[in-house]
Design a protein around this motif. Sequence first.
Motif, short mmCIF file in Angstrom:
data_model
loop_
_atom_site.label_atom_id
_atom_site.label_comp_id
_atom_site.label_asym_id
_atom_site.label_seq_id
_atom_site.Cartn_x
_atom_site.Cartn_y
_atom_site.Cartn_z
N ARG A 388 0.83 -1.22 0.00
CA ARG A 388 0.00 0.00 0.00
C ARG A 388 0.86 1.26 0.00
O ARG A 388 0.49 2.28 0.59
CB ARG A 388 -0.93 -0.02 1.21
CG ARG A 388 -1.93 -1.14 1.20
CD ARG A 388 -3.02 -0.92 2.23
NE ARG A 388 -2.50 -0.94 3.59
CZ ARG A 388 -3.17 -0.51 4.67
NH1 ARG A 388 -4.39 -0.01 4.51
NH2 ARG A 388 -2.65 -0.58 5.87
N LYS A 389 1.99 1.19 -0.66
CA LYS A 389 2.91 2.33 -0.67
C LYS A 389 2.24 3.62 -1.16
O LYS A 389 2.44 4.69 -0.58
CB LYS A 389 4.12 2.02 -1.56
CG LYS A 389 5.14 3.16 -1.63
CD LYS A 389 6.34 2.76 -2.47
CE LYS A 389 7.33 3.93 -2.61
NZ LYS A 389 7.85 4.36 -1.29
N ASN A 390 1.43 3.52 -2.22
CA ASN A 390 0.76 4.71 -2.75
C ASN A 390 -0.17 5.34 -1.71
O ASN A 390 -0.30 6.57 -1.63
CB ASN A 390 -0.03 4.36 -4.00
CG ASN A 390 0.88 4.04 -5.17
OD1 ASN A 390 2.05 4.41 -5.17
ND2 ASN A 390 0.36 3.33 -6.16
N TYR A 391 -0.81 4.48 -0.92
CA TYR A 391 -1.71 5.00 0.12
C TYR A 391 -0.93 5.77 1.18
O TYR A 391 -1.33 6.87 1.59
CB TYR A 391 -2.46 3.84 0.76
CG TYR A 391 -3.18 4.21 2.04
CD1 TYR A 391 -4.32 4.99 2.02
CD2 TYR A 391 -2.70 3.78 3.28
CE1 TYR A 391 -4.98 5.34 3.20
CE2 TYR A 391 -3.34 4.11 4.46
CZ TYR A 391 -4.48 4.89 4.42
OH TYR A 391 -5.12 5.24 5.59
N TRP A 392 0.18 5.19 1.62
CA TRP A 392 0.96 5.87 2.66
C TRP A 392 1.56 7.17 2.13
O TRP A 392 1.64 8.16 2.89
CB TRP A 392 2.07 4.95 3.17
CG TRP A 392 1.55 3.69 3.79
CD1 TRP A 392 1.77 2.41 3.38
CD2 TRP A 392 0.69 3.59 4.93
NE1 TRP A 392 1.11 1.52 4.17
CE2 TRP A 392 0.43 2.21 5.15
CE3 TRP A 392 0.11 4.51 5.79
CZ2 TRP A 392 -0.37 1.76 6.18
CZ3 TRP A 392 -0.70 4.07 6.83
CH2 TRP A 392 -0.94 2.71 7.01
N GLU A 393 1.95 7.20 0.86
CA GLU A 393 2.46 8.44 0.27
C GLU A 393 1.37 9.50 0.21
O GLU A 393 1.62 10.69 0.45
CB GLU A 393 3.01 8.16 -1.14
CG GLU A 393 4.36 7.46 -1.15
CD GLU A 393 5.42 8.28 -0.43
OE1 GLU A 393 5.50 9.51 -0.66
OE2 GLU A 393 6.16 7.70 0.39
N TRP A 394 0.15 9.04 -0.10
CA TRP A 394 -0.99 9.98 -0.12
C TRP A 394 -1.21 10.55 1.28
O TRP A 394 -1.46 11.76 1.43
CB TRP A 394 -2.23 9.24 -0.60
CG TRP A 394 -3.49 10.07 -0.53
CD1 TRP A 394 -3.90 11.02 -1.42
CD2 TRP A 394 -4.47 10.04 0.50
NE1 TRP A 394 -5.09 11.57 -1.02
CE2 TRP A 394 -5.47 10.99 0.17
CE3 TRP A 394 -4.62 9.29 1.67
CZ2 TRP A 394 -6.58 11.22 0.97
CZ3 TRP A 394 -5.72 9.51 2.47
CH2 TRP A 394 -6.69 10.46 2.13
N ARG A 395 -1.09 9.69 2.28
CA ARG A 395 -1.25 10.15 3.66
C ARG A 395 -0.19 11.21 4.01
O ARG A 395 -0.49 12.21 4.68
CB ARG A 395 -1.13 8.97 4.62
CG ARG A 395 -2.32 8.01 4.68
CD ARG A 395 -3.34 8.45 5.71
NE ARG A 395 -2.78 8.53 7.04
CZ ARG A 395 -2.70 7.50 7.91
NH1 ARG A 395 -3.18 6.32 7.54
NH2 ARG A 395 -2.18 7.66 9.10
N ARG A 396 1.01 10.98 3.57
CA ARG A 396 2.09 11.95 3.84
C ARG A 396 1.80 13.29 3.18
O ARG A 396 2.01 14.35 3.78
CB ARG A 396 3.43 11.40 3.35
CG ARG A 396 3.99 10.25 4.18
CD ARG A 396 5.36 9.84 3.70
NE ARG A 396 6.36 10.84 4.03
CZ ARG A 396 7.65 10.77 3.69
NH1 ARG A 396 8.07 9.72 2.97
NH2 ARG A 396 8.51 11.70 4.04
N LYS A 397 1.31 13.21 1.94
CA LYS A 397 0.99 14.46 1.24
C LYS A 397 -0.13 15.21 1.95
O LYS A 397 -0.11 16.44 2.04
CB LYS A 397 0.59 14.15 -0.20
CG LYS A 397 1.75 13.68 -1.06
CD LYS A 397 1.28 13.35 -2.48
CE LYS A 397 2.45 12.83 -3.32
NZ LYS A 397 2.02 12.46 -4.70
N GLN A 398 -1.13 14.44 2.42
CA GLN A 398 -2.22 15.07 3.16
C GLN A 398 -1.70 15.72 4.43
O GLN A 398 -2.15 16.81 4.82
CB GLN A 398 -3.27 14.02 3.53
CG GLN A 398 -4.04 13.45 2.35
CD GLN A 398 -4.93 14.51 1.69
OE1 GLN A 398 -4.61 14.98 0.59
NE2 GLN A 398 -5.99 14.90 2.35
#
Length: 424
Positions: A388-398
Amino acid sequence: MRREEEIGVLRRKSWEFKRRRRQRKARAEEEVESEIEDERNRRKLLARLEARIMGKYEGDPVWDDVIPIAQDEGEGALAAIAYTDEYAEGILLLPTMCSLQVRLTVRLAISYLRAVMASEERTPRVLDLTSHIISLNPAHYTVWLYRASTIFALNASIQDELDWVNDIALSHQKNYQIWHHRQLLIENLYPAVSSSPSELAELEESEREFMTQMFDQDAKNYHVWSYRQYLVRKLNLFNPAELASIEELLKTDVRNNSAWSHRFFIVFSDPKYSTPESRATAHDPAIPNEIIDREISFAQAATYEAPQNQSPWNYLRGVLRKGGRQLSTLESFASEFVDLKGNGEEGGEVVRSSHALDFLADAWTEQGKVAEASKALGLLGDRYDRVRKNYWEWRRKQLDAGETEKVKDVEEVATRIERLEVKA
């Protein structure tokens, strides 16, 4: 000729049986069961002599007065139903026994149900009919509905029906109609037992025992869990026995998220202290602190048993939200599974649970520790949950976007203050 003579004798006896039966019916006399059984055997023998298959209901004189209504799907139907041989009752004349071309006349077993439904018949033989059809097709909801209405019209034993349904359910676990039928039975039975604590307790115990049998085969059966939630509300099973039963299931499989969900429902929907209509994800100030503390301890014990099991971590989040508590109140607990200070092999971090790391990321975000939260999310994407790397990156951006918005808000407030001071 001997066979033809024997067939003729059997037919005459059958005709005599039908004549006597009509006379008895006209005089309102009771039927003689021994004569009915003799006629059944006579028809079996007749079918063998004529080398044909006699349908179940054609061969039973009890159904002589019913004219089956066949299903008409229309000529050239695009989606004609492929009934099984047993489900499709018919009369087959073999070519060796007849000079005519082989002919097959199919009469569906369900056509007898159409006939009794058309006449609104609700008798014991209808129960036999529906039982047979359900054994062939347990997903036929019309049959279940008519069976239920027949049970209630006859004032038949609900407990006997529940026992019968038990066997069907154990053989067809994923069948929805069974559970709807069972709810109808409970709804009908409840008024008769609601005023008797002993009868209610007996019903509670028998239903829980049955569901345990179902869970022994499939502990995550959605239909059983849905029915169990209905039963808890109907019989007010917000009690220690129900809670203990769920604990046993979790001891067997701590990863059973269905059991975790049901425990949450039992604890936080209990009408003795919960706020009516409170949403599952909403804070409920009516929940006693001792309940919140107990559930936190229960979930913590489960995380020690299986740190990488997501269910107790989700449960902890729900409990904290119900109690109106911050995730940060359990920061020290989650930190027992995560060490980011470089105490692992070769000076690296130690992460025993990716879910604990996720928990900490949110706890740190609550406290405004953006750098720590961002690091945790980065580790999840790069090492501990790469799927789920893309999800965690999205969380970081948020997270970064949220911090930027906060800075903008602060700058805007400062600018407004400056303008006010200038005007003053």
